[in-house]
Design a protein around this motif. Structure first.
Motif, mmCIF file in Angstrom:
data_model
loop_
_atom_site.group_PDB
_atom_site.id
_atom_site.type_symbol
_atom_site.label_atom_id
_atom_site.label_comp_id
_atom_site.label_asym_id
_atom_site.label_seq_id
_atom_site.Cartn_x
_atom_site.Cartn_y
_atom_site.Cartn_z
ATOM 1 N N ILE A 94 0.804 -1.221 -0.001
ATOM 2 C CA ILE A 94 0.082 -0.079 -0.103
ATOM 3 C C ILE A 94 0.677 1.228 -0.297
ATOM 4 N N PRO A 95 0.687 2.075 -1.246
ATOM 5 C CA PRO A 95 1.784 3.371 -1.133
ATOM 6 C C PRO A 95 1.676 4.213 -0.021
ATOM 7 N N LEU A 96 2.675 4.755 0.420
ATOM 8 C CA LEU A 96 2.674 5.738 1.700
ATOM 9 C C LEU A 96 2.295 7.127 0.732
ATOM 10 N N VAL A 97 1.396 7.886 1.366
ATOM 11 C CA VAL A 97 0.730 9.216 0.583
ATOM 12 C C VAL A 97 0.764 10.219 1.834
ATOM 13 N N ASN A 98 0.424 11.175 1.333
ATOM 14 C CA ASN A 98 0.178 12.568 2.235
ATOM 15 C C ASN A 98 -1.231 12.993 2.334
ATOM 16 N N SER A 99 -2.170 12.051 2.439
ATOM 17 C CA SER A 99 -3.503 12.521 2.360
ATOM 18 C C SER A 99 -4.435 11.313 3.161
ATOM 19 N N ASP A 100 -5.599 11.644 3.220
ATOM 20 C CA ASP A 100 -6.681 10.627 3.881
ATOM 21 C C ASP A 100 -6.559 9.404 3.376
ATOM 22 N N ALA A 101 -6.045 9.066 2.073
ATOM 23 C CA ALA A 101 -5.982 7.813 1.399
ATOM 24 C C ALA A 101 -5.236 6.994 2.065
ATOM 25 N N ASN A 102 -4.034 7.569 3.129
ATOM 26 C CA ASN A 102 -3.311 6.627 3.695
ATOM 27 C C ASN A 102 -3.909 5.824 4.805
ATOM 28 N N PRO A 103 -3.647 4.419 4.962
ATOM 29 C CA PRO A 103 -4.399 3.818 6.013
ATOM 30 C C PRO A 103 -3.298 4.102 7.182
ATOM 31 N N ILE A 104 -4.137 4.239 8.524
ATOM 32 C CA ILE A 104 -3.503 4.524 9.596
ATOM 33 C C ILE A 104 -3.992 3.567 10.833
ATOM 34 N N ALA A 105 -2.932 3.029 11.630
ATOM 35 C CA ALA A 105 -3.132 2.447 12.856
ATOM 36 C C ALA A 105 -2.415 3.047 14.049
#
Length: 257
Positions: free
Chosen positions: A24-35
């Motif tokens: 999963i690409p690392l992106v600077n937006s809300d599209a990034n998964p977060i845990a």
């Protein structure tokens, strides 16, 4: 481009022109998964006085970004037993080779009375086919596309019970890949039973001699629906980072012969 690889005396022909990217690409937006209760990663140009490291700012001939992120919380990552031990171990030292024989399986976690969704030993035993594989890729069901941008904190995602991790260890799986933020329960009071069982770590403060120093766990992958269950060649790529975990890019290749 096709090539033939030999693993345990068996020849496997794969097509390098058709990679299947599980990262999963690392992106600077809300599209990034977060845990793990963190904020989003930051990718931003360096600013020094009036100078901004961004070409379209008119100040720079190059784009010059600083990236701030956590490998465990912000996307696909590969970790070694140094993730849970008192003594430091680096994943870049633990992972010595990068091509593996991998089985892809799809598992619908069982719902428990307390609402937990678990992957059991019995489920893995039912799906196991003995190819001589040393890696396994677990896709959980339902397999929705929002896994690529899901916010996992405080959601109690599915997890492996320790007996399931023991089964994989007993079967010789050295590299475990899963589409969850952890193989363990989100809030388990620090027990980390599946991690310990897979790495065969008996005491995190005094590492036993038979702990699995070269085994890895890769979390927060995404396996698209069109990837059918079965046998593949896995190329597990990490960065040269001296840390217990590294961002990673696992790539599958279909076996064509």
């Amino acid at each position: 481009m096709k090539a033939t690889l030999t693993y345990q005396g068996v020849n496997y022909t794969i097509d390098f022109s058709q990679p299947i990217d599980l990262s999963i690409p690392l992106v600077n937006s809300d599209a990034n998964p977060i845990a793990w209760y963190l904020a989003a990663p930051v990718i931003a140009p360096v600013t020094i006085g009036d100078w901004v490291g961004k070409v379209d700012s008119g100040h720079s001939s190059t784009n010059f970004n600083t990236v701030v992120f956590n490998p465990h919380a912000h996307g696909t990552h590969t970790e070694c037993l140094g993730h849970i031990t008192k003594e430091f171990y680096s994943v870049s030292e633990s992972l010595k080779s990068y091509m593996f024989l991998a089985q892809v399986i799809s598992v619908d976690p069982e719902v428990q009375m307390d609402g937990d969704r678990i992957i059991t030993r019995k489920q893995l035993e039912a799906l196991w086919v003995d190819y001589g594989q040393n890696a396994i890729v677990i896709r959980t069901l339902p397999n929705t596309i929002d896994k690529k941008s899901r916010k996992y904190s405080h959601t109690n995602p599915p997890y492996l019970v320790s007996e399931a991790a023991v089964f994989l260890r007993e079967k010789g799986i050295e590299h475990l890949l899963i589409d969850l933020p952890s193989v363990d329960k989100e809030k388990d009071d620090g027990r980390l039973l599946a991690h310990k069982a897979f790495w065969n770590v008996k005491d995190v403060n005094d590492l036993n001699e038979d702990a699995r120093l070269n085994a890895t766990i890769t979390e927060m992958i995404y396996v698209a629906d069109e990837v059918v269950d079965g046998l593949y060649i896995l190329n597990l790529q990490i960065t040269a980072l001296v840390n217990d975990a590294s961002p990673s890019k696992p790539i599958l290749y279909k076996i064509v012969k």
